[in-house]
Structure formats: structure tokens, C-alpha cells
Scaffold this motif. Structure first.
Motif, PDB file in Angstrom:
ATOM      1  N   MET A   1     -16.273  -2.047  24.798  1.00 53.76           N
ATOM      2  CA  MET A   1     -17.070  -0.954  25.402  1.00 53.76           C
ATOM      3  C   MET A   1     -18.513  -1.393  25.553  1.00 53.76           C
ATOM      4  SD  MET A   1     -17.588   2.680  25.582  1.00 53.76           S
ATOM      5  CE  MET A   1     -19.146   3.316  26.136  1.00 53.76           C
ATOM      6  N   GLY A   2     -18.979  -1.354  26.750  1.00 54.60           N
ATOM      7  CA  GLY A   2     -20.353  -1.758  26.982  1.00 54.60           C
ATOM      8  C   GLY A   2     -20.876  -1.070  28.218  1.00 54.60           C
ATOM      9  N   LEU A   3     -22.076  -1.475  28.627  1.00 53.68           N
ATOM     10  CA  LEU A   3     -22.642  -0.920  29.853  1.00 53.68           C
ATOM     11  C   LEU A   3     -22.630  -2.010  30.923  1.00 53.68           C
ATOM     12  CD1 LEU A   3     -24.145   1.175  31.551  1.00 53.68           C
ATOM     13  CD2 LEU A   3     -26.268   0.435  30.449  1.00 53.68           C
ATOM     14  N   ILE A   4     -21.929  -1.727  32.010  1.00 50.17           N
ATOM     15  CA  ILE A   4     -21.812  -2.695  33.097  1.00 50.17           C
ATOM     16  C   ILE A   4     -22.494  -2.133  34.339  1.00 50.17           C
ATOM     17  CG2 ILE A   4     -20.193  -3.945  34.597  1.00 50.17           C
ATOM     18  CD1 ILE A   4     -18.198  -3.976  32.357  1.00 50.17           C
ATOM     19  N   VAL A   5     -23.398  -2.917  34.916  1.00 51.43           N
ATOM     20  CA  VAL A   5     -24.003  -2.521  36.182  1.00 51.43           C
ATOM     21  C   VAL A   5     -23.288  -3.305  37.277  1.00 51.43           C
ATOM     22  CG1 VAL A   5     -26.115  -2.635  37.571  1.00 51.43           C
ATOM     23  CG2 VAL A   5     -26.227  -1.874  35.193  1.00 51.43           C
ATOM     24  N   GLN A   6     -22.791  -2.606  38.283  1.00 50.71           N
ATOM     25  CA  GLN A   6     -22.083  -3.269  39.384  1.00 50.71           C
ATOM     26  C   GLN A   6     -22.826  -3.017  40.687  1.00 50.71           C
ATOM     27  OE1 GLN A   6     -18.064  -1.567  39.281  1.00 50.71           O
ATOM     28  NE2 GLN A   6     -17.428  -3.155  37.812  1.00 50.71           N
ATOM     29  N   LYS A   7     -23.068  -4.090  41.438  1.00 50.00           N
ATOM     30  CA  LYS A   7     -23.695  -3.928  42.748  1.00 50.00           C
ATOM     31  C   LYS A   7     -22.716  -4.357  43.831  1.00 50.00           C
ATOM     32  CE  LYS A   7     -25.951  -5.777  46.414  1.00 50.00           C
ATOM     33  NZ  LYS A   7     -25.764  -7.013  47.182  1.00 50.00           N
ATOM     34  N   TYR A   8     -22.509  -3.508  44.804  1.00 51.40           N
ATOM     35  CA  TYR A   8     -21.610  -3.831  45.915  1.00 51.40           C
ATOM     36  C   TYR A   8     -22.420  -4.048  47.185  1.00 51.40           C
ATOM     37  CZ  TYR A   8     -17.838  -2.620  42.792  1.00 51.40           C
ATOM     38  OH  TYR A   8     -16.969  -2.611  41.726  1.00 51.40           O
ATOM     39  N   GLY A   9     -22.267  -5.213  47.784  1.00 50.48           N
ATOM     40  CA  GLY A   9     -22.980  -5.551  49.014  1.00 50.48           C
ATOM     41  C   GLY A   9     -22.367  -4.876  50.222  1.00 50.48           C
ATOM     42  N   GLY A  10     -23.062  -4.963  51.340  1.00 53.43           N
ATOM     43  CA  GLY A  10     -22.666  -4.281  52.570  1.00 53.43           C
ATOM     44  C   GLY A  10     -21.249  -4.603  53.023  1.00 53.43           C
ATOM     45  N   SER A  11     -20.829  -5.867  52.866  1.00 54.41           N
ATOM     46  CA  SER A  11     -19.497  -6.235  53.350  1.00 54.41           C
ATOM     47  C   SER A  11     -18.400  -5.669  52.446  1.00 54.41           C
ATOM     48  CB  SER A  11     -19.372  -7.763  53.437  1.00 54.41           C
ATOM     49  OG  SER A  11     -19.626  -8.327  52.175  1.00 54.41           O
ATOM     50  N   SER A  12     -18.749  -5.286  51.214  1.00 52.09           N
ATOM     51  CA  SER A  12     -17.748  -4.704  50.309  1.00 52.09           C
ATOM     52  C   SER A  12     -17.545  -3.207  50.559  1.00 52.09           C
ATOM     53  CB  SER A  12     -18.166  -4.912  48.846  1.00 52.09           C
ATOM     54  OG  SER A  12     -18.182  -6.278  48.532  1.00 52.09           O
ATOM     55  N   VAL A  13     -18.489  -2.603  51.294  1.00 46.98           N
ATOM     56  CA  VAL A  13     -18.365  -1.165  51.601  1.00 46.98           C
ATOM     57  C   VAL A  13     -18.513  -0.949  53.110  1.00 46.98           C
ATOM     58  CG1 VAL A  13     -19.120  -0.301  49.340  1.00 46.98           C
ATOM     59  CG2 VAL A  13     -20.851  -0.834  51.042  1.00 46.98           C
ATOM     60  N   ALA A  14     -17.884  -1.853  53.888  1.00 47.80           N
ATOM     61  CA  ALA A  14     -18.123  -1.855  55.336  1.00 47.80           C
ATOM     62  C   ALA A  14     -17.529  -0.662  56.069  1.00 47.80           C
ATOM     63  CB  ALA A  14     -17.594  -3.155  55.942  1.00 47.80           C
ATOM     64  N   ASP A  15     -16.428  -0.105  55.543  1.00 42.24           N
ATOM     65  CA  ASP A  15     -15.803   1.028  56.228  1.00 42.24           C
ATOM     66  C   ASP A  15     -15.160   1.952  55.190  1.00 42.24           C
ATOM     67  OD1 ASP A  15     -13.565  -0.376  55.381  1.00 42.24           O
ATOM     68  OD2 ASP A  15     -13.251  -1.309  57.347  1.00 42.24           O
ATOM     69  N   ALA A 163     -31.611  -4.302  33.549  1.00 45.79           N
ATOM     70  CA  ALA A 163     -32.552  -4.689  32.487  1.00 45.79           C
ATOM     71  C   ALA A 163     -33.119  -3.443  31.817  1.00 45.79           C
ATOM     72  CB  ALA A 163     -33.666  -5.552  33.060  1.00 45.79           C
ATOM     73  N   ALA A 164     -33.529  -2.467  32.625  1.00 50.79           N
ATOM     74  CA  ALA A 164     -34.132  -1.257  32.056  1.00 50.79           C
ATOM     75  C   ALA A 164     -33.141  -0.472  31.203  1.00 50.79           C
ATOM     76  CB  ALA A 164     -34.684  -0.372  33.179  1.00 50.79           C
ATOM     77  N   LEU A 165     -31.861  -0.532  31.573  1.00 50.84           N
ATOM     78  CA  LEU A 165     -30.845   0.223  30.832  1.00 50.84           C
ATOM     79  C   LEU A 165     -30.270  -0.581  29.670  1.00 50.84           C
ATOM     80  CD1 LEU A 165     -28.903   1.654  33.921  1.00 50.84           C
ATOM     81  CD2 LEU A 165     -30.252   3.020  32.308  1.00 50.84           C
ATOM     82  N   GLY A 166     -30.672  -1.850  29.572  1.00 45.54           N
ATOM     83  CA  GLY A 166     -30.119  -2.708  28.516  1.00 45.54           C
ATOM     84  C   GLY A 166     -28.639  -3.002  28.720  1.00 45.54           C
ATOM     85  N   ALA A 167     -28.228  -3.193  29.984  1.00 45.19           N
ATOM     86  CA  ALA A 167     -26.808  -3.451  30.280  1.00 45.19           C
ATOM     87  C   ALA A 167     -26.361  -4.792  29.706  1.00 45.19           C
ATOM     88  CB  ALA A 167     -26.598  -3.448  31.798  1.00 45.19           C
ATOM     89  N   ASP A 168     -25.055  -4.933  29.506  1.00 40.94           N
ATOM     90  CA  ASP A 168     -24.514  -6.190  28.989  1.00 40.94           C
ATOM     91  C   ASP A 168     -24.427  -7.242  30.077  1.00 40.94           C
ATOM     92  OD1 ASP A 168     -23.695  -5.400  26.200  1.00 40.94           O
ATOM     93  OD2 ASP A 168     -22.755  -3.821  27.389  1.00 40.94           O
ATOM     94  N   VAL A 169     -24.153  -6.798  31.298  1.00 43.57           N
ATOM     95  CA  VAL A 169     -24.033  -7.745  32.405  1.00 43.57           C
ATOM     96  C   VAL A 169     -24.316  -7.015  33.710  1.00 43.57           C
ATOM     97  CG1 VAL A 169     -21.529  -7.358  32.643  1.00 43.57           C
ATOM     98  CG2 VAL A 169     -22.494  -9.499  33.477  1.00 43.57           C
ATOM     99  N   CYS A 170     -24.800  -7.749  34.687  1.00 51.11           N
ATOM    100  CA  CYS A 170     -24.973  -7.196  36.025  1.00 51.11           C
ATOM    101  C   CYS A 170     -24.004  -7.929  36.933  1.00 51.11           C
ATOM    102  CB  CYS A 170     -26.416  -7.387  36.494  1.00 51.11           C
ATOM    103  SG  CYS A 170     -26.694  -6.729  38.145  1.00 51.11           S
TER     104      CYS A 170
END
Ligand code: ASP
Ligand code: MG
Length: 424
Positions: A1-15, A163-170
Motif C-alpha cells: 500500500m502506497g501512494l502512486i502518482v500516474q500521468k497519462y499522456g495525450g496518446s493514452s487518452v486519445a479517444d 514530490a509535494a504529496l510524498g508519493a512512492d513513485v511517479c
């Protein structure tokens, strides 16, 4: 159990279908027992389309309004993604950059993050909800106007928030499997790199690799936050970007000497011909360029010929700054007393990057021999502690990158799978 920040780029949410697929992945992560915070880019080519629209309306759109327009792209994705997550039975709440506490300076189009106050994101997490944050935007501390962080800036939003949230990984989700040893589109034998240090990644990003925003890596390094670059189209592990010290002594021995080869076709080469060889001339040239806000990269001064007492000064800058640079120099030609100027757009910069260069002699020799055998002419050279860069003709770019890639034993056994992705 941890805090994970996930970023999805434009091509991952294209439609719509992609948005639903990503929603599933986010909910799966949450169901594994993690807290999840999501950052999204604008869908597909939305940002380009919005820029295009602005240009049709106005030849030089006001920077404040352009930022307001462009941030709309990310607001669309965050709202539809939250809707798709609701349909999977999980609560999600979307937030603009401003609502998420991304405080910036007021430099529209290239704002810097000066503070992150993620109070609303923390309360959403405390309520068990998944916060979805619009990437690439913030609010200026002084003017309170909406700003954008520059193209590709959602990566930086993600790392700053992590970083501000102290996540385990981005986790940065894109349409390629991770960071490659060269751009697979021009080097078919490029291989995916499982692990790379911040410093190497910064050199690659600063020298043309498009996979990660440079500032995002600088930020991650400052806060020692691990980044995992991976594909949203597969479950495979991607590339971990980690601190230099996390590679222990023993492991360092097995680390490859070279991390990769980057190339950049976006620079121009400007030469100031016939500069009087006396103190203060270089200062005057680079002062004029600084005042015009031209970003300089490599600089070379030729040996002056005793006969003329004059020398040539050559530098590279972004192609988009080339006109500005020559105009700024023309304005001080009398004062400096140089003879003429050339502006050459037909160049490529090839950079070899690897932390192992520090302790391994012979890297330069192998590099230049590879270029020589491939018949590539070198026009300029520059180095850092862990990088060697050369300027060549733009036509030679693929030949040069492939030759160097092979010479350092980086070639994969098979051909790299190119998904035709954009790396966003
Ligand atoms: N949508 C913005 C762009 O296309 C920001 C990003 O994708 O990171 O540059
Ligand atoms: Mg991107």
C-alpha cells in the motif's frame, strides 16, 4: 500500500475508448490497495488543434489568452476520465491545476512552478476518492492568471505533485515501452533501457530525447523521486529513472557505460565572421544575444589568423531563435565590428550520454572513429562530464546515430517494435 502518482499522456487518452481503458487501469491500481493520484494531458492532438485555432483567429495571440485556451484541453480529459471512473463504481474528482495548488510564476507559456499546495488533493484522498488533475497548468502567484508550463509540461505537473504529496513513485504512461537507447524511428536496433540515472536522463532530455520533459527530471532529481516511464498499452515494466547513488557500487560495475544516443534536429548554427580578436568581443556578442533572450547551446571560437587579427565565433541555438539571434547581432555589428553573419538550419546534433564515461577511457576515440567510418563530418564538438555532442549535417543524422549505437554495443538482437507512437 502506497501512494502512486500516474500521468497519462495525450496518446493514452486519445479517444473515448482509450479514456475507458485508462480508467480501468487506474481503478485496478486502486483495487490493489494503493492511493492513486492521476494527472492527464489533453486528448490526442488537442493542444496542437487549439494552437492552430488561436493562430487562425489572431496572428499573435495574447499570451494570457492563449494559456487560458490551451488549459481547456486538459480540462476536457480530466472531466471525461473522472466520468469513466465513476462508471466503474469508484469516486473520482477532477481538479484544474489551480485547484490542485500548482502555483507558478507569471511567465505565460513557460511558467515555472514555485509552490505546490495540494490541500484539496489530500482531502480527496482522505475521502477515498481518486483525484484527477489537469496537467501542464497552474495559477500565477502574483497576477492570479492561469498559466501553462510549456509543451510537454504535464510530466512536470506529475512529478511536482508527486514530490509535494510524498508519493512512492511517479508513473509516466506513454505509447512506447519506456526510454530507448536511441530513437527507434531512426535507429531500428534501439533497445529499451530498464534503468537510467537522473543525470543521464537529463542529458538525454536536454539533447533532443522527447520522452520526458527536462524540467520534470530536474524536479524528480531534486526531490529524489523515482520515475517509472512505461506504456499504457501493456503491463510490462518500463524504464526506472533513479538517483545515481541508488546504483550501488557492485551494480555500477555492471551498469552499461553508455545510456543512449540522442539527436536533435531543432537547432540552428549561427556564425559571426571576422570578429576582431580583442578582449570584450565575445562578451558583447553574448550580451546582445542574452538581451534578445536567445538560448545558446554550443559555442566555438576559431583560432584567429595572425594576419587579419580576426576570428570567427560559432554557436548553436534553437532554430526558432535563429532569426532573433541574427537580428540582435546585426543591431550591434558596427559596435562589435564583425564582418558578416551566417545562419544554418541544416544541422543535427548527436549526443552520446553515459555516466560510465567518467571512469572509462577511450569513449571519445570510439565515438569519433564510428563517425569517421560512417563518413560523417563533424562540424562542432562539445562535452560535459557524461556527454559528448557533435554537430553534423542534418542528412547524416540516421547514419551517425546508427553508427555510434552499433560502436558502443547498444544494438538489440531484433528490431525494436515501433508502435508508430508519438511518445506522449
Ligand atoms: N497537452 C500539452 C502538450 O501537448 C501538455 C502535455 O501533453 O504534457 O504539450
Ligand atoms: Mg509528454
Amino acid at each position: 500500500m502506497g501512494l502512486i502518482v500516474q500521468k497519462y499522456g495525450g496518446s493514452s487518452v486519445a479517444d473515448a475508448a482509450s479514456v475507458k481503458r485508462v480508467a480501468r487501469r487506474i481503478v485496478d491500481t486502486k483495487n490493489e490497495g494503493h492511493d492513486v493520484v492521476v494527472i492527464v494531458s489533453a486528448m490526442g492532438d488537442t493542444t496542437d488543434e487549439l494552437i492552430n485555432l488561436a493562430e487562425q483567429v489572431s496572428p499573435s495571440p495574447a499570451a494570457r489568452e492563449l494559456d487560458m485556451l490551451l488549459t481547456a484541453g486538459e480540462r476536457i480529459s480530466m472531466a471525461v476520465l473522472a466520468m469513466a471512473i465513476h462508471d466503474l463504481g469508484v469516486e473520482a474528482r477532477s481538479y484544474t491545476g489551480s485547484q490542485a495548488g500548482l502555483i507558478t510564476d507569471s511567465a505565460h507559456g513557460r511558467a515555472r512552478i514555485i509552490d505546490v499546495t495540494p490541500g484539496r488533493i489530500q482531502s480527496a484522498l482522505a475521502d477515498g476518492a481518486i483525484p484527477i488533475v489537469a496537467g501542464f497548468q497552474g495559477v500565477a502567484q502574483d497576477t492570479k492568471d492561469i498559466t501553462t508550463l510549456g509543451r510537454g509540461g504535464s510530466d512536470t505537473t506529475a512529478v511536482a505533485l508527486a514530490a509535494a504529496l510524498g508519493a512512492d513513485v511517479c508513473e509516466i504512461y506513454t505509447d512506447v515501452d519506456g526510454v530507448f537507447s536511441a530513437d527507434p524511428r531512426i535507429a531500428p536496433k534501439a533497445r529499451q533501457v530498464p534503468r537510467i540515472t537522473y543525470q543521464e536522463m537529463m542529458e538525454l532530455a536536454a539533447n533532443g530525447a522527447k520522452i520526458l520533459h527536462l524540467r520534470c527530471v530536474e524536479y524528480a532529481r531534486r526531490f529524489d523521486l523515482p520515475i517509472h516511464v512505461r506504456s499504457s498499452f501493456s503491463a510490462k515494466n518500463g524504464t526506472f529513472v533513479v538517483s545515481d547513488s541508488s546504483v550501488s557500487e557492485g551494480e555500477a560495475m555492471e551498469q552499461p557505460i553508455i545510456a543512449g544516443v540522442a539527436h536533435d534536429l531543432g537547432d540552428a548554427k549561427v556564425t559571426v565572421i571576422g570578429v576582431p580578436d580583442k578582449p570584450g568581443e565575445a562578451a558583447a556578442i553574448f550580451r546582445a544575444l542574452a538581451d534578445a533572450e536567445v538560448n545558446i547551446d554550443m559555442i566555438v571560437q576559431n583560432i584567429s589568423t595572425a594576419a587579419t587579427g580576426r576570428t570567427d565565433v560559432t554557436f548553436t541555438c534553437p532554430m526558432s531563435d535563429g532569426q532573433k539571434a541574427t537580428a540582435a547581432l546585426e543591431a550591434v555589428r558596427q559596435q562589435i565590428g564583425f564582418e558578416s553573419l551566417t545562419n544554418d538550419d541544416g544541422i543535427a546534433k548527436i549526443s552520446l550520454v553515459g555516466a560510465g564515461m567518467r571512469s572509462n577511457p577511450g569513449v571519445s576515440a570510439t565515438f569519433f572513429e564510428a563517425l569517421a567510418q560512417a563518413g560523417v563530418n563533424v562540424e562542432m564538438i562539445s562535452t560535459s562530464e557524461i556527454r559528448i555532442s557533435v554537430v553534423t549535417r542534418a542528412e547524416s543524422v540516421a547514419t551517425a546515430v546508427q553508427a555510434v549505437h552499433t560502436a558502443f554495443g547498444l544494438d538489440a538482437d531484433g528490431e525494436a517494435v515501433v508502435y508508430g507512437g508519438t511518445g506522449r
